[in-house]
Write an enzyme that holds these catalytic residues in place. Structure first.
Site, PDB file in Angstrom:
ATOM      1  N   THR A  13       0.901  -1.073   0.086  1.00 42.33           N
ATOM      2  CA  THR A  13       0.382  -0.084   0.285  1.00 42.33           C
ATOM      3  C   THR A  13       0.774   0.820   0.291  1.00 42.33           C
ATOM      4  O   THR A  13       0.901   2.456  -0.901  1.00 42.33           O
ATOM      5  CB  THR A  13      -0.580   0.261   1.446  1.00 42.33           C
ATOM      6  OG1 THR A  13      -1.967  -1.645   1.141  1.00 42.33           O
ATOM      7  CG2 THR A  13      -2.142   1.091   0.878  1.00 42.33           C
ATOM      8  N   GLU A 128       8.848  10.216   9.616  1.00 37.05           N
ATOM      9  CA  GLU A 128       7.270  10.410   9.457  1.00 37.05           C
ATOM     10  C   GLU A 128       6.326  10.228   9.792  1.00 37.05           C
ATOM     11  O   GLU A 128       5.154  10.045  10.915  1.00 37.05           O
ATOM     12  CB  GLU A 128       7.541  11.627   8.552  1.00 37.05           C
ATOM     13  CG  GLU A 128       6.459  12.552   8.969  1.00 37.05           C
ATOM     14  CD  GLU A 128       6.310  13.256   9.959  1.00 37.05           C
ATOM     15  OE1 GLU A 128       7.637  14.425  10.265  1.00 37.05           O
ATOM     16  OE2 GLU A 128       5.304  13.368  11.227  1.00 37.05           O
ATOM     17  N   GLY A 133       0.054   8.728  10.272  1.00 34.49           N
ATOM     18  CA  GLY A 133       0.053   8.810   8.103  1.00 34.49           C
ATOM     19  C   GLY A 133       0.855   9.371   7.985  1.00 34.49           C
ATOM     20  O   GLY A 133       2.018  10.238   8.433  1.00 34.49           O
ATOM     21  N   GLY A 186     -12.000  -1.590   4.488  1.00 35.38           N
ATOM     22  CA  GLY A 186     -11.222  -1.700   4.457  1.00 35.38           C
ATOM     23  C   GLY A 186     -10.140  -0.554   5.765  1.00 35.38           C
ATOM     24  O   GLY A 186      -8.829  -1.097   5.421  1.00 35.38           O
ATOM     25  N   GLU A 189      -7.924  -4.374   9.592  1.00 32.72           N
ATOM     26  CA  GLU A 189      -8.012  -5.785   9.100  1.00 32.72           C
ATOM     27  C   GLU A 189      -8.265  -6.919   9.502  1.00 32.72           C
ATOM     28  O   GLU A 189      -9.605  -6.716   9.964  1.00 32.72           O
ATOM     29  CB  GLU A 189      -6.332  -6.014   9.671  1.00 32.72           C
ATOM     30  CG  GLU A 189      -5.651  -4.719   9.565  1.00 32.72           C
ATOM     31  CD  GLU A 189      -4.505  -4.512   8.509  1.00 32.72           C
ATOM     32  OE1 GLU A 189      -4.355  -5.726   8.386  1.00 32.72           O
ATOM     33  OE2 GLU A 189      -3.740  -3.461   8.306  1.00 32.72           O
ATOM     34  N   LYS A 204       2.477   3.638  18.501  1.00 30.08           N
ATOM     35  CA  LYS A 204       3.131   5.319  18.104  1.00 30.08           C
ATOM     36  C   LYS A 204       3.210   6.390  19.631  1.00 30.08           C
ATOM     37  O   LYS A 204       4.350   7.292  19.107  1.00 30.08           O
ATOM     38  CB  LYS A 204       1.544   5.924  17.290  1.00 30.08           C
ATOM     39  CG  LYS A 204       1.468   4.707  15.569  1.00 30.08           C
ATOM     40  CD  LYS A 204       0.118   5.073  15.178  1.00 30.08           C
ATOM     41  CE  LYS A 204      -0.100   4.090  13.983  1.00 30.08           C
ATOM     42  NZ  LYS A 204      -1.873   4.570  13.554  1.00 30.08           N
ATOM     43  N   GLY A 302      -3.788   5.124   4.769  1.00 28.23           N
ATOM     44  CA  GLY A 302      -4.287   5.437   3.427  1.00 28.23           C
ATOM     45  C   GLY A 302      -2.661   5.775   2.562  1.00 28.23           C
ATOM     46  O   GLY A 302      -1.625   6.336   2.862  1.00 28.23           O
TER      47      GLY A 302
HETATM   48  N1  LIG Z   1      -1.108   1.099   5.234  1.00 32.15           N
HETATM   49  C1  LIG Z   1      -1.155   2.690   6.328  1.00 32.15           C
HETATM   50  O1  LIG Z   1      -2.032   3.602   6.054  1.00 32.15           O
HETATM   51  C2  LIG Z   1       0.020   3.016   7.132  1.00 32.15           C
HETATM   52  C3  LIG Z   1       0.512   3.646   7.363  1.00 32.15           C
HETATM   53  C4  LIG Z   1       1.336   4.404   8.467  1.00 32.15           C
HETATM   54  C5  LIG Z   1       2.644   3.113   8.144  1.00 32.15           C
HETATM   55  N2  LIG Z   1       2.441   1.987   7.749  1.00 32.15           N
HETATM   56  C6  LIG Z   1       3.019   0.900   7.630  1.00 32.15           C
HETATM   57  O2  LIG Z   1       4.110   0.993   6.280  1.00 32.15           O
HETATM   58  C7  LIG Z   1       5.080   0.081   6.243  1.00 32.15           C
HETATM   59  C8  LIG Z   1       4.114  -1.016   4.901  1.00 32.15           C
HETATM   60  O3  LIG Z   1       2.561  -1.267   5.445  1.00 32.15           O
HETATM   61  P1  LIG Z   1       1.602  -1.546   4.486  1.00 32.15           P
HETATM   62  O4  LIG Z   1       0.100  -0.892   4.242  1.00 32.15           O
HETATM   63  O5  LIG Z   1       2.228  -0.436   2.727  1.00 32.15           O
HETATM   64  O6  LIG Z   1       2.092  -2.567   4.154  1.00 32.15           O
HETATM   65  P2  LIG Z   1       1.817  -4.110   2.863  1.00 32.15           P
HETATM   66  O7  LIG Z   1       0.562  -3.590   2.371  1.00 32.15           O
HETATM   67  O8  LIG Z   1       1.708  -5.534   3.467  1.00 32.15           O
HETATM   68  O9  LIG Z   1       2.858  -4.207   1.785  1.00 32.15           O
HETATM   69  C9  LIG Z   1       3.920  -4.760   2.270  1.00 32.15           C
HETATM   70  C10 LIG Z   1       4.768  -5.278   1.167  1.00 32.15           C
HETATM   71  O10 LIG Z   1       6.044  -5.466   1.397  1.00 32.15           O
HETATM   72  C11 LIG Z   1       6.067  -6.877   0.843  1.00 32.15           C
HETATM   73  N3  LIG Z   1       7.606  -7.698   1.729  1.00 32.15           N
HETATM   74  C12 LIG Z   1       7.326  -8.188   2.811  1.00 32.15           C
HETATM   75  N4  LIG Z   1       8.178  -8.641   3.170  1.00 32.15           N
HETATM   76  C13 LIG Z   1       9.158  -9.300   2.510  1.00 32.15           C
HETATM   77  C14 LIG Z   1      10.368  -9.030   1.989  1.00 32.15           C
HETATM   78  N5  LIG Z   1      11.112  -9.666   2.982  1.00 32.15           N
HETATM   79  N6  LIG Z   1      11.325  -8.346   0.927  1.00 32.15           N
HETATM   80  C15 LIG Z   1      10.837  -7.956  -0.344  1.00 32.15           C
HETATM   81  N7  LIG Z   1       8.884  -8.359   0.031  1.00 32.15           N
HETATM   82  C16 LIG Z   1       8.707  -7.772   1.155  1.00 32.15           C
HETATM   83  C17 LIG Z   1       5.009  -6.988   1.045  1.00 32.15           C
HETATM   84  O11 LIG Z   1       4.549  -8.095   0.546  1.00 32.15           O
HETATM   85  P3  LIG Z   1       3.814  -9.821   0.494  1.00 32.15           P
HETATM   86  O12 LIG Z   1       2.353  -8.683   0.770  1.00 32.15           O
HETATM   87  O13 LIG Z   1       4.179 -11.070  -1.084  1.00 32.15           O
HETATM   88  O14 LIG Z   1       4.149 -10.380   2.044  1.00 32.15           O
HETATM   89  C18 LIG Z   1       4.340  -6.324   0.336  1.00 32.15           C
HETATM   90  O15 LIG Z   1       4.428  -5.810  -1.353  1.00 32.15           O
HETATM   91  C19 LIG Z   1       4.402  -0.779   7.626  1.00 32.15           C
HETATM   92  O16 LIG Z   1       5.529  -0.421   8.432  1.00 32.15           O
HETATM   93  C20 LIG Z   1       3.035  -0.246   7.820  1.00 32.15           C
HETATM   94  O17 LIG Z   1       2.945   0.279   9.627  1.00 32.15           O
HETATM   95  C21 LIG Z   1       0.945   1.663   6.975  1.00 32.15           C
END
Ligand SMILES: NC(=O)c1ccc[n+]([C@@H]2O[C@H](COP(=O)([O-])OP(=O)(O)OC[C@H]3O[C@@H](n4cnc5c(N)ncnc54)[C@H](OP(=O)(O)O)[C@@H]3O)[C@@H](O)[C@H]2O)c1
Length: 425
Positions: A13, A128, A133, A186, A189, A204, A302
């Protein structure tokens, strides 16, 4: 023109929104900051994504990026502890700057990474996007508000729980129904436990505590309570009493240099600015010694919102504030023992409707030195029981909980009695 080369690890994401928005704003960053941001490498487990990127090296192995001599900044967006911890550690050690959004990792291992990033030849660390977010709260604390002497932070740090609680208040329905709704659109989770049990807020809060007070929180010692036991009745009675219920994450530096840290649902007055933070929005209310109060609020999650913070971090590494954010005060500050907390409380009891019951309850509360501020008997909620709503004056948490246990053991009570803290902000 200065140029920096990025290696982006994780194309989920946040990663894919970061790539999209970096490409979109490439010319704007050049014009505004005189900086050419080049995406050199991308890493994700899904190798089939490689065909989407023509002039960018694609790998499924994060350490290809960590070890590449081409890369200036490693952008870690895979989440989780392993291998993210080693990825960031090795990158910093080799002098590469790191941008991450990984709140869980920083809460667990932040002190190691912050110390490492503070070393002379290490890369710098920016994070940050890990709190609220897209809201620029970390930068504001680290480079501005910490100079004003931060006394306390009160945050609504989790969008999922805020969405559920504010929907219960505005549109009705119980906790389970609103959780399902959040999952369908969405915001929650499939396994929502990190959010609804308050753990995500705790992560946080720990990062904010490090920045504000120089102390990451020992996670297992912080008092944490989730929102899963908040009922539609509590939401309704809160409104009648002039309050709303929010999941708060609170950290306060006390005059004895101890840190009071806690995460739990709380009543807040409905005319407080935090009460207006609704839906999936996040907010942090900061009280300072010399500059008064601040409220930061905005989209806490997001892809597009969060990638804005990631991109701002990348630009900041090249253009301003050359150091890692260091908070050196109070490294060993103790936490206040939750047994020493005191609050005003809301109690919702379910009691048999007959003479003498209220007297019994009042006697127990008095025995434990809990003084009652108001009592209201509501309409009968079942054939036998009637809800009684009590607000107390300030009381010691330990006394209140002992009194509650004793009240719940009475044969005229249908346990458990609901207890919600009233936050004074
Ligand atoms: N989503 C939000 O709104 C949000 C907001 C603030 C902060 N964050 C933080 O941002 C970070 C990313 O979140 P996200 O929502 O983008 O997560 P996500 O959608 O699960 O994306 C993570 C990506 O990294 C890949 N990945 C995981 N382990 C890997 C590895 N060892 N080698 C290569 N690729 C790998 C995953 O592949 P697979 O899916 O195949 O495992 C997936 O494509 C997290 O730390 C989260 O806490 C997210």
């Amino acid at each position: 023109m200065k140029s920096i080369k990025l290696g982006i690890i994780g194309l989920g994401t946040i990663g894919s929104a970061t790539v999209k928005n970096l490409l979109k704003s490439k010319e704007l960053i050049k014009e505004s900051y005189g900086l050419d941001v080049v995406i050199s490498s991308i890493c994700d487990k899904r190798k089939d994504l490689a065909k989407k990127f023509k002039d960018i090296v694609f790998t499924a192995e994060p350490f290809d990026i960590v070890r590449s001599s081409e890369i200036d900044v490693v952008v870690e967006l895979i989440g989780g502890i392993n291998p993210a911890f080693e990825v960031i550690k090795e990158s910093l050690k080799s002098g590469k700057d790191v941008v991450t959004a990984n709140k869980a990792l920083l809460a667990e291992k932040g002190s190691v990474l912050f110390d490492l990033a503070a070393r002379r030849n290490s890369g710098r660390l920016r994070f940050e996007a890990s709190v609220c977010g897209g809201v620029p709260v970390i930068r504001s604390i680290a480079s501005h508000l910490s100079l004003a002497g931060i006394r306390s932070i009160v945050g609504i740090l989790n969008g999922t729980t805020n969405y559920i609680l504010s929907n219960m208040a505005d549109f009705g329905g119980g906790f389970e129904e609103n959780l399902k709704d959040a999952q369908i659109i969405g915001y929650a989770e499939k396994d929502p436990s990190l959010d609804i049990k308050g753990i995500d807020s705790l992560h946080k809060l720990s990062i904010l505590s490090y920045l504000c007070f120089g102390r990451s929180l020992p996670l297992s010692k912080v008092f944490v309570e989730g929102i899963e036991n908040i009922s539609d009745l509590d939401i309704k009675y809160a409104r009648e009493l002039g309050y709303v219920i929010k999941l708060l994450a609170v950290a306060r530096l006390l005059p004895n240099n101890k840190i009071e840290a806690r995460v739990h649902p709380a009543f807040i007055p409905n005319n407080h600015s935090l009460a207006q933070v609704k839906g999936s929005f996040n907010a942090v209310f900061i009280n300072t010694e010399r500059a008064g109060e601040f409220l930061f609020s905005g989209l806490g999650a997001g892809g597009d919102a969060t990638s804005t913070a990631v991109i701002a971090d990348i630009v900041s590494l090249a253009k301003e504030y050359p150091h890692t954010y260091i908070a050196s005060r109070n490294k060993n500050a103790d936490l206040v023992n939750p047994a020493r907390f005191s609050f005003r409380y809301y109690l919702r009891l379910s009691a048999v409707d007959k003479p003498g019951v209220l007297a019994k309850i009042s006697r127990i509360l008095a025995d434990y030195k809990v003084s009652i501020a108001s009592v209201t008997q509501k309409q009968r909620d079942s054939a036998r029981f009637v809800p009684i709503i009590m607000l107390t004056h300030k009381a010691r948490e330990t006394s209140l909980l002992k009194a509650k246990a004793k009240i719940d053991s009475l044969s005229v009570i249908n346990p458990p009695t609901q207890v919600i803290r009233i936050e004074e902000i």
